[in-house]
Design an enzyme around this catalytic site. Structure first.
Site, PDB file in Angstrom:
ATOM      1  N   HIS A 274     -78.397  11.935  18.069  1.00  0.00           N
ATOM      2  CA  HIS A 274     -77.370  13.027  17.380  1.00  0.00           C
ATOM      3  C   HIS A 274     -77.818  14.283  17.147  1.00  0.00           C
ATOM      4  CE1 HIS A 274     -80.825  11.455  14.690  1.00  0.00           C
ATOM      5  NE2 HIS A 274     -80.361  12.280  13.892  1.00  0.00           N
ATOM      6  N   ASP A 275     -79.204  14.357  17.435  1.00  0.00           N
ATOM      7  CA  ASP A 275     -79.735  15.861  17.460  1.00  0.00           C
ATOM      8  C   ASP A 275     -79.463  16.651  18.786  1.00  0.00           C
ATOM      9  OD1 ASP A 275     -80.467  15.393  14.662  1.00  0.00           O
ATOM     10  OD2 ASP A 275     -82.373  14.656  15.479  1.00  0.00           O
TER      11      ASP A 275
ATOM     12  N   GLU B 206     -90.120   8.412  14.981  1.00  0.00           N
ATOM     13  CA  GLU B 206     -89.494   9.921  15.469  1.00  0.00           C
ATOM     14  C   GLU B 206     -90.751  10.765  15.569  1.00  0.00           C
ATOM     15  OE1 GLU B 206     -86.237  13.248  15.240  1.00  0.00           O
ATOM     16  OE2 GLU B 206     -87.262  12.329  13.310  1.00  0.00           O
TER      17      GLU B 206
ATOM     18  N   ASP C 142     -87.762   8.485  10.528  1.00  0.00           N
ATOM     19  CA  ASP C 142     -87.307   9.764  10.752  1.00  0.00           C
ATOM     20  C   ASP C 142     -88.814  10.421  10.705  1.00  0.00           C
ATOM     21  OD1 ASP C 142     -85.202  11.844  10.608  1.00  0.00           O
ATOM     22  OD2 ASP C 142     -86.251  12.374   9.045  1.00  0.00           O
TER      23      ASP C 142
ATOM     24  N   ASP D 193     -82.269   3.416   9.598  1.00  0.00           N
ATOM     25  CA  ASP D 193     -82.945   4.760   9.632  1.00  0.00           C
ATOM     26  C   ASP D 193     -83.708   4.804   8.320  1.00  0.00           C
ATOM     27  OD1 ASP D 193     -83.546   7.584  10.635  1.00  0.00           O
ATOM     28  OD2 ASP D 193     -81.485   7.435  11.731  1.00  0.00           O
TER      29      ASP D 193
ATOM     30  N   ASP E 278     -63.258   5.316  12.196  1.00  0.00           N
ATOM     31  CA  ASP E 278     -62.968   5.417  10.450  1.00  0.00           C
ATOM     32  C   ASP E 278     -61.980   4.319  10.499  1.00  0.00           C
ATOM     33  OD1 ASP E 278     -61.807   6.254   8.191  1.00  0.00           O
ATOM     34  OD2 ASP E 278     -60.716   7.916   9.158  1.00  0.00           O
TER      35      ASP E 278
ATOM     36  N   ASP F 173     -67.080   4.895   9.187  1.00  0.00           N
ATOM     37  CA  ASP F 173     -67.337   3.975   8.143  1.00  0.00           C
ATOM     38  C   ASP F 173     -67.772   2.590   8.619  1.00  0.00           C
ATOM     39  OD1 ASP F 173     -64.992   2.557   8.512  1.00  0.00           O
ATOM     40  OD2 ASP F 173     -64.098   3.981   7.204  1.00  0.00           O
TER      41      ASP F 173
ATOM     42  N   ASP G 280     -59.752   8.328   6.274  1.00  0.00           N
ATOM     43  CA  ASP G 280     -60.218   9.664   5.619  1.00  0.00           C
ATOM     44  C   ASP G 280     -61.015  10.681   6.439  1.00  0.00           C
ATOM     45  OD1 ASP G 280     -62.690   8.322   5.947  1.00  0.00           O
ATOM     46  OD2 ASP G 280     -63.356   8.245   3.817  1.00  0.00           O
TER      47      ASP G 280
HETATM   48  C1  NOJ Z   1     -84.570  14.344  12.444  1.00  0.00           C
HETATM   49  C2  NOJ Z   1     -83.351  13.949  12.313  1.00  0.00           C
HETATM   50  O1  NOJ Z   1     -82.900  12.994  13.554  1.00  0.00           O
HETATM   51  C3  NOJ Z   1     -82.470  14.985  12.204  1.00  0.00           C
HETATM   52  O2  NOJ Z   1     -80.894  14.505  12.132  1.00  0.00           O
HETATM   53  C4  NOJ Z   1     -82.644  15.312  10.855  1.00  0.00           C
HETATM   54  O3  NOJ Z   1     -81.832  16.566  10.475  1.00  0.00           O
HETATM   55  C5  NOJ Z   1     -84.164  15.653  10.491  1.00  0.00           C
HETATM   56  N1  NOJ Z   1     -85.182  14.519  11.126  1.00  0.00           N
HETATM   57  C6  NOJ Z   1     -84.478  15.669   9.120  1.00  0.00           C
HETATM   58  O4  NOJ Z   1     -84.310  14.415   8.494  1.00  0.00           O
END
Ligand code: NOJ
Length: 563
Positions: free
Chosen positions: A333-334, A257, A199, A98, A21, A29, A25
């Site tokens: 990130h998932d 993905e 995605d 993305d 950041d 960013d 905030d």
């Molecule tokens: C896969 C993404 O990596 C995830 O973070 C997202 O919630 C879902 N697709 C829906 O876009």
């Protein structure tokens, strides 16, 4: 023939909200990312993938886009974006954006228009159905809980959303919508971006007629649609059109993905001549610690059986060799942090993080490093649900604890293991306030272990996970066998040791990884021949000239030799 650059690249994923950041905030960013490019350069990666930075109401942290051509205000301006792109290119780094086009935000002007009337020209950009017997058109569950349909009362129809109700699915059957997507892709490519991470791209074609899903969880009203929403009959046609309209006209890197993808899908989608994408993110290896019989989806926990990991990785390695290409990843990130999930984030944190990196980076494919993985960052264990931010996690809590009456301690244990917020706590830069992420209050709590685990410390310590990753990247850059070698599994039945070779002409690599805290004995097969092995990388000191035909591995030990 010159090999395409995506094959010998290493990609670093930035989750902008949590990276750095610059304005206090509490939200990462674009300027924050620009300020840290020398760090990425020092690591040695080639490509930076940014999770979405487009305008978004942030129901799903940017994976719900309301303007595909604008930058999210919290992240900065288009001028900040242009400056970031220039700064990347000036350092010889490429940028992957993305691309989230299975769905948009419900606040996107297309959806707003589509809601105005059934006759709107935008109505068919989304997927609408009349009620069935006064209720949802089918029994599909959304990936984030509840039904995949929401009633739009003014027009009396339901719209489909495979994710949250603020993420309506786009209707790829509509040719006009497809042209809009190609145009927005060209917008970014013409600006100079170098590729897309797409995605859930294998969800853009659904089963014709959107039939009910088989009932796999009878206790539940909504059923996981599974294969009905992946690899539909028109997927190849849509991607072929995208290739013709956009991809073939630029020199770019693409990764799709693809949940539920098999190696057959992988070959079909990434085949050098007739494929459409450079590589996929398949999910088979990250689904191995989930027990489907529990009916809890990804939250149904099960320990990883190394033999399953070997079988899965080996299948992908063998089947794609010479036919397609793949990505290599353990985290994003998932996903939870790999060192907490597949290693040991306590006593053996450093050793196991290095072992996992070694295992992954010496396989065939394009490796992806998720921010903080190169530091061995760990899962977080927030005490209270109030500290979590992720929509999937919050929905799980509401459904499991408040609606189904499950034991909160048990649900919290699943969250500690699998919540997406494990990957989303701020990047740990130093041991100062908020780990050097922000001078304000971070949007999500910092992992309390930042005083010990941070970039400043890792850079100064030659034995850190960071420097191990740097060396792994260097090996890929200097040894063609790492990029192109054929994979072969050794010791297939060994429950603790994952060993493999890579061969390219006369060049051969041997990789040996101990996936546990035990001290198993590694006995190479008798007919396995080698000359004078040269140690390339290890996570423990190794005596020169020590025997490798038979030796005892230390906890989470990893070694790679050139034979
Ligand atoms: C896969 C993404 O990596 C995830 O973070 C997202 O919630 C879902 N697709 C829906 O876009």
């Amino acid at each position: 023939m010159k090999e395409p650059w995506f094959k010998d690249s290493v990609v670093y994923q930035v989750y902008p909200r949590s990276f750095r950041d610059s304005d206090g905030d509490g939200i990462g960013d674009l300027r924050g990312i620009t300020a840290k490019l020398d760090y990425l350069k020092a690591l040695g990666v080639d490509v930076v993938w940014l999770s979405p930075v487009y305008q978004s109401p942030n129901d799903d942290n940017g994976y719900d886009i309301s303007d595909y051509r604008a930058i999210m205000g919290e992240f900065g301006t288009m001028a900040d974006f242009d400056a970031l792109l220039d700064a990347l290119h000036a350092r010889g780094l490429k940028l992957v954006m993305d691309l989230v086009v299975n769905h948009s935000s419900d606040e996107h002007p297309w959806f707003v228009e589509a809601c105005k009337s059934k006759d709107s020209p935008y109505r068919d950009y989304y997927i609408w159905r009349a009620p069935r017997e006064g209720a949802e058109p089918n029994n599909w569950a959304s990936a984030f809980g509840g039904p995949a349909w929401t009633l739009h009362e003014p027009t009396g129809e339901y719209y489909l959303h495979l994710f949250s109700k603020k993420q309506p699915d786009l209707n790829w059957e509509n040719p006009q919508l497809r042209q809009e997507v190609y145009a927005l892709m060209r917008f970014w490519l013409d600006k100079g971006v170098d590729g897309f991470r797409m995605d859930v791209i294998n969800m853009i074609s659904k089963a014709p007629g959107l039939p009910d899903a088989p009932v796999t969880a009878p206790q539940r009203r909504w059923q996981v649609p599974g294969p009905l929403v992946f690899h539909g009959p028109r997927l190849g046609e849509f991607l072929c059109e995208m290739k013709h309209e956009v991809l073939s006209r630029y020199d770019l890197i693409t990764v799709g993905e693809a949940p539920c993808a098999t190696p057959e899908h992988g070959i079909q989608l990434t085949h050098e001549e007739d494929g459409f994408l450079n590589m996929l993110f398949q999910f088979e290896h990250v689904d191995l610690d989930t027990d489907p019989a529990l009916g809890l989806g990804k939250w149904g926990l099960k320990g990883l059986d190394l033999l399953d990991l070997k079988a899965t990785m080996s299948r992908w390695q063998r089947e794609l060799h010479g036919r397609g290409w793949n990505s290599l990843y353990l985290s994003n990130h998932d996903q939870p942090r790999p060192v907490s999930r597949f290693g040991d984030d306590g006593r053996w944190r450093v050793e196991s993080a290095k072992m996992l990196g070694t295992f992954l980076h010496l396989l065939q494919g394009t490796p992806y490093i998720y921010q903080g993985e190169e530091l061995g960052m760990t899962n977080v264990r927030f005490d209270s649900i109030a500290e979590y931010r992720d929509i999937e996690t919050l929905n799980l809590w509401r459904e499991a604890v408040h609606e189904r009456g499950m034991d909160p301690a048990q649900v919290m244990a699943a969250i500690h293991a699998k919540s997406r917020d494990n990957a989303r706590t701020p990047m740990q830069w130093d041991d100062g306030p908020n780990a050097g992420f922000s001078s304000g209050t971070p949007w999500i709590g910092v992992n309390p272990n930042y005083r010990e685990i941070n970039a400043q410390r890792a850079l100064a310590d030659p034995g850190s996970v960071f420097h191990h990753y740097r060396r792994l990247i260097e090996l890929r850059r200097t040894l063609p066998v790492v990029v192109h070698g054929r994979y072969e599994l050794l010791l297939p039945e060994h429950p603790e040791i994952y060993a493999y070779t890579r061969t390219l002409g006369a060049e051969r690599l041997l990789v040996i990884c101990n996936f546990g805290s035990g001290t198993p004995r590694c006995e190479l097969p008798e007919d396995f021949s080698f000359d004078r092995p040269e140690l390339l990388i290890a996570n423990y000191p190794v005596d020169e000239g020590s025997d490798i035909r038979s030796f005892t591995l230390r906890p989470y030990e990893a070694r790679a030799y050139r034979l």
